[in-house]
Write a protein that holds these residues in place. Structure first.
Motif, PDB file in Angstrom:
ATOM      1  N   GLN A  68       0.829  -1.209   0.000  1.00 37.17           N
ATOM      2  CA  GLN A  68       0.000   0.000   0.000  1.00 37.17           C
ATOM      3  C   GLN A  68       0.867   1.265   0.000  1.00 37.17           C
ATOM      4  O   GLN A  68       2.073   1.197   0.250  1.00 37.17           O
ATOM      5  CB  GLN A  68      -0.894  -0.040   1.251  1.00 37.17           C
ATOM      6  CG  GLN A  68      -1.981   1.006   1.329  1.00 37.17           C
ATOM      7  CD  GLN A  68      -2.958   0.984   0.156  1.00 37.17           C
ATOM      8  OE1 GLN A  68      -2.633   1.518  -0.914  1.00 37.17           O
ATOM      9  NE2 GLN A  68      -4.124   0.364   0.344  1.00 37.17           N
ATOM     10  N   TYR A  69       0.238   2.410  -0.282  1.00 40.40           N
ATOM     11  CA  TYR A  69       0.902   3.699  -0.074  1.00 40.40           C
ATOM     12  C   TYR A  69       1.389   3.802   1.357  1.00 40.40           C
ATOM     13  O   TYR A  69       0.798   3.198   2.269  1.00 40.40           O
ATOM     14  CB  TYR A  69      -0.088   4.845  -0.329  1.00 40.40           C
ATOM     15  CG  TYR A  69      -0.409   5.087  -1.784  1.00 40.40           C
ATOM     16  CD1 TYR A  69       0.554   5.583  -2.653  1.00 40.40           C
ATOM     17  CD2 TYR A  69      -1.677   4.837  -2.286  1.00 40.40           C
ATOM     18  CE1 TYR A  69       0.253   5.823  -3.996  1.00 40.40           C
ATOM     19  CE2 TYR A  69      -1.996   5.074  -3.622  1.00 40.40           C
ATOM     20  CZ  TYR A  69      -1.022   5.567  -4.473  1.00 40.40           C
ATOM     21  OH  TYR A  69      -1.321   5.800  -5.787  1.00 40.40           O
TER      22      TYR A  69
ATOM     23  N   GLY B  39      -6.777   8.011  -1.504  1.00 42.65           N
ATOM     24  CA  GLY B  39      -6.955   7.542  -2.873  1.00 42.65           C
ATOM     25  C   GLY B  39      -6.424   6.120  -2.936  1.00 42.65           C
ATOM     26  O   GLY B  39      -5.831   5.711  -3.925  1.00 42.65           O
ATOM     27  N   LEU B  40      -6.655   5.377  -1.851  1.00 40.09           N
ATOM     28  CA  LEU B  40      -6.008   4.081  -1.701  1.00 40.09           C
ATOM     29  C   LEU B  40      -6.740   2.970  -2.449  1.00 40.09           C
ATOM     30  O   LEU B  40      -7.954   2.853  -2.359  1.00 40.09           O
ATOM     31  CB  LEU B  40      -5.948   3.704  -0.220  1.00 40.09           C
ATOM     32  CG  LEU B  40      -5.288   4.679   0.749  1.00 40.09           C
ATOM     33  CD1 LEU B  40      -5.217   4.070   2.131  1.00 40.09           C
ATOM     34  CD2 LEU B  40      -3.919   5.090   0.273  1.00 40.09           C
ATOM     35  N   PRO B  41      -5.982   2.149  -3.162  1.00 40.85           N
ATOM     36  CA  PRO B  41      -6.550   0.917  -3.697  1.00 40.85           C
ATOM     37  C   PRO B  41      -6.967   0.008  -2.537  1.00 40.85           C
ATOM     38  O   PRO B  41      -6.462   0.149  -1.425  1.00 40.85           O
ATOM     39  CB  PRO B  41      -5.399   0.278  -4.466  1.00 40.85           C
ATOM     40  CG  PRO B  41      -4.405   1.358  -4.682  1.00 40.85           C
ATOM     41  CD  PRO B  41      -4.563   2.296  -3.529  1.00 40.85           C
ATOM     42  N   ALA B  42      -7.862  -0.913  -2.805  1.00 41.97           N
ATOM     43  CA  ALA B  42      -8.303  -1.857  -1.781  1.00 41.97           C
ATOM     44  C   ALA B  42      -7.214  -2.896  -1.546  1.00 41.97           C
ATOM     45  O   ALA B  42      -6.822  -3.604  -2.482  1.00 41.97           O
ATOM     46  CB  ALA B  42      -9.582  -2.539  -2.240  1.00 41.97           C
ATOM     47  N   TYR B 388     -11.593   1.978  -1.517  1.00 48.47           N
ATOM     48  CA  TYR B 388     -10.906   1.448  -0.333  1.00 48.47           C
ATOM     49  C   TYR B 388     -11.833   0.716   0.642  1.00 48.47           C
ATOM     50  O   TYR B 388     -11.492  -0.337   1.168  1.00 48.47           O
ATOM     51  CB  TYR B 388     -10.179   2.590   0.384  1.00 48.47           C
ATOM     52  CG  TYR B 388      -9.353   2.136   1.559  1.00 48.47           C
ATOM     53  CD1 TYR B 388      -8.175   1.408   1.362  1.00 48.47           C
ATOM     54  CD2 TYR B 388      -9.744   2.418   2.869  1.00 48.47           C
ATOM     55  CE1 TYR B 388      -7.405   0.989   2.440  1.00 48.47           C
ATOM     56  CE2 TYR B 388      -8.967   1.998   3.954  1.00 48.47           C
ATOM     57  CZ  TYR B 388      -7.804   1.287   3.727  1.00 48.47           C
ATOM     58  OH  TYR B 388      -7.050   0.863   4.796  1.00 48.47           O
TER      59      TYR B 388
END
Lengths: 417, 417
Positions: A68-69, B39-42, B388
């Protein structure tokens, strides 16, 4: 009409050129050539099994975090580990003094971005690390070069350059790239005093400090500076920003370096890093932490020292055995490089062409001087790397190189007579 | 004396501030809060097992290469794969059109470094991606903002801004961040024609293009530009530089993005990247290649589309169910975000404070406008991320948010009466 991109390039790209070394590396990829040109760590000492284990652990236990970020400042446990690790050298850093960078090269880029206005002068050693020049050039840096000798930067020559008001000094005190020289204890004190007197900050670049093969570890400038300022409030303020990296102790392919600086400077660098790449790979940071922890790094560095020391010794012996007495070289107490000086009148560029025919390569010295910095001096030197090759390759490479050197010397004599 | 670092900061750091979003993320780390701010991907769709396998393979077969320094341009097989991959969208790129970057953010930084002189204007959408503003600000960019609507950038408003001579345009045609809007086919043609007419290059940023949940894929600007120029010599020249990333399709924690551009531009960007970070991690590049190969990436993207589409639908339904009719929002055909518009007189900043009390968060709209770009307009919007959270969290979060919105609307009416 179609846009001519070149007409749109910003002013700062003028005169920009590719690193001579990276171009050289392409030439020397011919497997016939024994290359002393790169600055590559030996792949045979990469801790591959430990990396395997670390990747497995990180992805089994913390994949959601690792992929993840992450925070721009870096992975917190890694920052803590670095702070603990450098405490042994007297650097009293807390976690918030440490910023993780995408290799030490990014540290140099961020420093340039933070400090250099176009036309600002940077005081550098002659010779100096060319990656730093590349990073600073793009921000419009100009240079004041100060000669170095066997004991590093000649602090007796500092007065006038410092009076000219450089924005900061950039120095590599340990096993300098390319010189292989180490700044003596006395000169370290003198440098810090002078920096303080003129109010000129120091960027202390220390990628090789742990790779010492003989002699005693010398106190880093960042520590001497704090002592000089009689500060015992930890690392809250100071004239010195300290840089280092995992590239030479773990592996360069993970691109992990760090900056140690007062928290206010770190905060500003974090803002610049946000715009530059958001943050360094969470995954490689967590893997590096997992590799380095439980004192593995310390044990591993002992192995690297043993291997590189042997290679250095082979190179020094071979130089003594094969090279004519008119040629001299530095005796590095650590690091990856040594620096050769040719007799007056000889040119490292011409030698390079002859050496290629003998299937051996090095980096000509002139790459390592700032613009207008001792150009004539530059042409008599070249850099040799001793970390990458196997001992038998080193011996054979130096033999080939000696053929090229003798060939060039004879030609020079023939012209003279 | 001790050096005051702040007095030595370069001009370009003036007014620099931390991304509002990254500061927000700290506030919203309270586990009570349902955050639509990131703005996180899951993480539940990260292909962890495949990463495990890839790490094992890379370290077993190629550790010496993976852990070593690499070429600044990037890992050759990965560059080839990207060139093949984008060919399906009509982008005729060769390997030497592709530069691997340390995340797409570095692509923006390098573009800024390459093209922006202090004072140069950049034409951006209003709203636009704030990471781009952060990257360009440091090079002294000024901005010309052009409003967008449901169909993306309003090309009918372009004439005057283009006449003002911007250095380049920066646009996100697919599922824009933050708007969630997609530039229509008609406007794409118009944009490319106008860019050509005025000789203004385009930076086409496409991080989300593959994440389309409905409707037909639209031709990228870079392809329309080539068609317009009637070029069939591949991608040797053109007005458009195209950017994308693995952050939304594989994982952001590996920090891998890329730039597609004419070879002469790539060559210049390579020089800039050398100074910025030498190269992107060889290890993460080789792992990403190993993860993506054999069509795994395509299959994986199908899974992501399915999961995100469901979440988008839950968010759209919940908005319809809970929100008062005076509030409107975009209907994104893909990507990670949608964009909410409040009735006139309401302020997203005030709403944000109330929302926090209801344990729900978003990013206030004003973060996404360039300086001097439609400030009043900005205050009526906010961005919601739908990738997310789990569906039930999204539903509950929108319910909480609706409470805050109604609360604010009532207060506004009370003041009005």
């Amino acid at each position: 009409m179609s846009t001519a991109w070149t007409s749109r390039y910003a002013q700062r790209t003028k005169g920009l050129k590719s690193s001579a070394i990276r171009e050289l590396l392409k030439i020397t990829q011919n497997p016939e050539i024994i290359s002393f040109a790169g600055g590559l760590p030996a792949p045979d000492v990469f801790p591959t099994a430990r990396f395997q284990e670390a990747c497995r652990n990180v992805l089994e236990r913390n994949a959601h975090q690792a992929l993840q970020y992450g925070a721009t400042e870096g992975y917190e446990p890694l920052r803590q580990m670095i702070a603990r690790h450098i405490a042994r050298y007297g650097i009293k850093a807390q976690t918030d003094n440490v910023l993780i960078t995408s290799g030490s090269q990014q540290a140099l880029d961020l420093i340039g971005k933070l400090l250099i206005n176009p036309g600002d002068r940077v005081l550098v050693e002659a010779p100096t690390y060319l990656g730093a020049l590349q990073a600073f050039n793009v921000y419009g840096a100009e240079y004041v070069s100060v000669l170095s000798d066997q004991d590093g930067l000649r602090t007796d020559l500092l007065d006038k350059p410092l009076r000219s008001g450089p924005k900061f000094m950039y120095v590599l005190p340990n096993f300098q790239n390319p010189g292989g020289t180490t700044l003596s204890a006395g000169r370290r004190h003198e440098l810090v005093l002078q920096a303080d007197r003129y109010g000129i900050p120091i960027i202390e670049d220390d990628p090789y400090g742990q790779l010492r093969y003989e002699g005693e570890h010398l106190t880093p400038l960042v520590v001497l500076d704090r002592e000089n300022l009689r500060r015992d409030d930890g690392y809250s303020i100071g004239n010195v920003i300290y840089l280092s990296t995992f590239s030479k102790t773990l592996a360069p392919g993970i691109r992990l370096g760090w900056i140690v600086a007062p928290p206010e400077v770190i905060a500003k660098l974090v803002q610049l890093k946000q715009g530059a790449d958001l943050h360094t790979s969470t995954f490689t940071q967590m893997v590096a932490y997992e590799v380095a922890k439980d004192n593995f790094l310390d044990e591993h560095v002992k192995l690297i020292r043993k291997v590189y020391r042997e290679r250095r010794d082979v190179m020094l012996e071979s130089l003594k055995q094969y090279f004519p007495p008119e040629v001299t070289w530095t005796h590095p107490q650590g690091g990856l490089f040594l620096w050769v000086t040719l007799p007056e009148g000889m040119s490292c560029q011409k030698l390079f062409q002859v050496a290629l025919k003998e299937n051996v390569a090095f980096v000509p010295g002139d790459s390592f001087y700032a613009p207008n910095g001792f150009t004539e001096e530059a042409s008599r030197h070249f850099r040799l790397n001793f970390s990458y090759g196997q001992p038998e390759q080193i011996r054979e490479g130096i033999r080939r190189l000696s053929v090229a050197v003798k060939h060039q010397m004879e030609e020079l004599h023939a012209v003279a007579h």
